[in-house]
Motif scaffolding. Sequence first.
Motif, PDB file in Angstrom:
ATOM      1  N   ILE A  10      28.259 -45.934 -77.038  1.00  0.00           N
ATOM      2  CA  ILE A  10      26.983 -46.099 -76.338  1.00  0.00           C
ATOM      3  C   ILE A  10      25.891 -45.376 -77.112  1.00  0.00           C
ATOM      4  O   ILE A  10      25.954 -44.174 -77.346  1.00  0.00           O
ATOM      5  CB  ILE A  10      27.081 -45.571 -74.899  1.00  0.00           C
ATOM      6  CG1 ILE A  10      28.203 -46.298 -74.147  1.00  0.00           C
ATOM      7  CG2 ILE A  10      25.743 -45.754 -74.187  1.00  0.00           C
ATOM      8  CD1 ILE A  10      28.360 -45.872 -72.703  1.00  0.00           C
ATOM      9  N   HIS A  11      24.870 -46.146 -77.497  1.00  0.00           N
ATOM     10  CA  HIS A  11      23.808 -45.653 -78.379  1.00  0.00           C
ATOM     11  C   HIS A  11      22.445 -45.689 -77.689  1.00  0.00           C
ATOM     12  O   HIS A  11      22.142 -46.606 -76.925  1.00  0.00           O
ATOM     13  CB  HIS A  11      23.716 -46.517 -79.635  1.00  0.00           C
ATOM     14  CG  HIS A  11      25.032 -46.776 -80.294  1.00  0.00           C
ATOM     15  ND1 HIS A  11      25.649 -45.872 -81.130  1.00  0.00           N
ATOM     16  CD2 HIS A  11      25.869 -47.846 -80.234  1.00  0.00           C
ATOM     17  CE1 HIS A  11      26.789 -46.368 -81.568  1.00  0.00           C
ATOM     18  NE2 HIS A  11      26.945 -47.574 -81.042  1.00  0.00           N
ATOM     19  N   ALA A  12      21.610 -44.697 -78.042  1.00  0.00           N
ATOM     20  CA  ALA A  12      20.223 -44.698 -77.590  1.00  0.00           C
ATOM     21  C   ALA A  12      19.267 -45.104 -78.706  1.00  0.00           C
ATOM     22  O   ALA A  12      18.067 -45.234 -78.477  1.00  0.00           O
ATOM     23  CB  ALA A  12      19.833 -43.312 -77.058  1.00  0.00           C
ATOM     24  N   THR A  13      19.806 -45.290 -79.894  1.00  0.00           N
ATOM     25  CA  THR A  13      18.997 -45.746 -81.027  1.00  0.00           C
ATOM     26  C   THR A  13      19.882 -46.528 -81.983  1.00  0.00           C
ATOM     27  O   THR A  13      21.045 -46.160 -82.216  1.00  0.00           O
ATOM     28  CB  THR A  13      18.336 -44.563 -81.766  1.00  0.00           C
ATOM     29  OG1 THR A  13      17.645 -45.041 -82.917  1.00  0.00           O
ATOM     30  CG2 THR A  13      19.357 -43.522 -82.175  1.00  0.00           C
ATOM     31  N   ARG A  14      19.356 -47.590 -82.542  1.00  0.00           N
ATOM     32  CA  ARG A  14      20.191 -48.478 -83.357  1.00  0.00           C
ATOM     33  C   ARG A  14      20.621 -47.848 -84.676  1.00  0.00           C
ATOM     34  O   ARG A  14      21.596 -48.279 -85.274  1.00  0.00           O
ATOM     35  CB  ARG A  14      19.486 -49.807 -83.592  1.00  0.00           C
ATOM     36  CG  ARG A  14      18.243 -49.778 -84.432  1.00  0.00           C
ATOM     37  CD  ARG A  14      17.612 -51.169 -84.451  1.00  0.00           C
ATOM     38  NE  ARG A  14      17.211 -51.598 -83.113  1.00  0.00           N
ATOM     39  CZ  ARG A  14      17.222 -52.868 -82.697  1.00  0.00           C
ATOM     40  NH1 ARG A  14      17.621 -53.826 -83.509  1.00  0.00           N
ATOM     41  NH2 ARG A  14      16.836 -53.174 -81.468  1.00  0.00           N
ATOM     42  N   VAL A  15      19.917 -46.797 -85.134  1.00  0.00           N
ATOM     43  CA  VAL A  15      20.307 -46.182 -86.406  1.00  0.00           C
ATOM     44  C   VAL A  15      21.607 -45.391 -86.281  1.00  0.00           C
ATOM     45  O   VAL A  15      22.180 -44.976 -87.297  1.00  0.00           O
ATOM     46  CB  VAL A  15      19.192 -45.268 -86.958  1.00  0.00           C
ATOM     47  CG1 VAL A  15      17.964 -46.088 -87.330  1.00  0.00           C
ATOM     48  CG2 VAL A  15      18.832 -44.166 -85.970  1.00  0.00           C
ATOM     49  N   ALA A  16      22.101 -45.189 -85.065  1.00  0.00           N
ATOM     50  CA  ALA A  16      23.380 -44.493 -84.871  1.00  0.00           C
ATOM     51  C   ALA A  16      24.561 -45.455 -84.882  1.00  0.00           C
ATOM     52  O   ALA A  16      25.715 -45.015 -84.929  1.00  0.00           O
ATOM     53  CB  ALA A  16      23.360 -43.725 -83.552  1.00  0.00           C
TER      54      ALA A  16
END
Length: 228
Positions: A10-16
């Motif tokens: 689960i990500h809050a930013t696509r760069v992760a």
Amino acid sequence: MKARPRIALIHATRVAVEPIESAAARLWPEAETMTILEEGLSIDRQKSDDLTLALWDRIVGLAKYAECAGSQGVLFTCSAFGEAIEDAADGSPIPVMKPNEAMFDAAFAHGDRVAMITTFGPAAGGMEDEFRAAAAARGSKAQITSYFCEGALDAKRAGDGATHDRLIAELASQITDADVIMLGQFSMAGATEAVRAATSIPVLTSPEAAIHEMRRRVEKSRRGAASC
């Protein structure tokens, strides 16, 4: 055929996304990863000094969604929601992990002077609190010092990975009084090689430590279920 364990990322930013998917594919190819991206989380987190109740509820809801989707484990990759992730973990029958807890354990083995570089400002405070709590729980005297790398995340989001990596490496090269350096965000993993070339201090990253620990927890949970 034996079912593959499904792990929700689960990500809050696509760069992760790429760093943890690459680590999972390399270190746990038997697992099936499910990526959940909710960029509104990071946008809204930057608007408040504190973790709001609405954001808290969204974190818990995302963990529950992943569980209902058949996941055997949930890994959050953003460091700015620690207390809410702990709450989600307390209410879940499957492993739910914060992004950096496994890396913290690795840092304790290196010494008491721990430096942490972050590129997302709101993450630092919560991560420092988590680190101190983990150190107290393990009887460690480790102390953490945080360093914010200005402009690195903006460069990464703009597609300029080279500048992102260079800025982090330059900051790391200025750190001298530490036994270990942690790269605080999953999105920073691509800078690892440049950072290690810029300093003689050991460098730790979140993705690899997190995948190893998630695998251990899920396999332990599955063995326990099989013996019932």
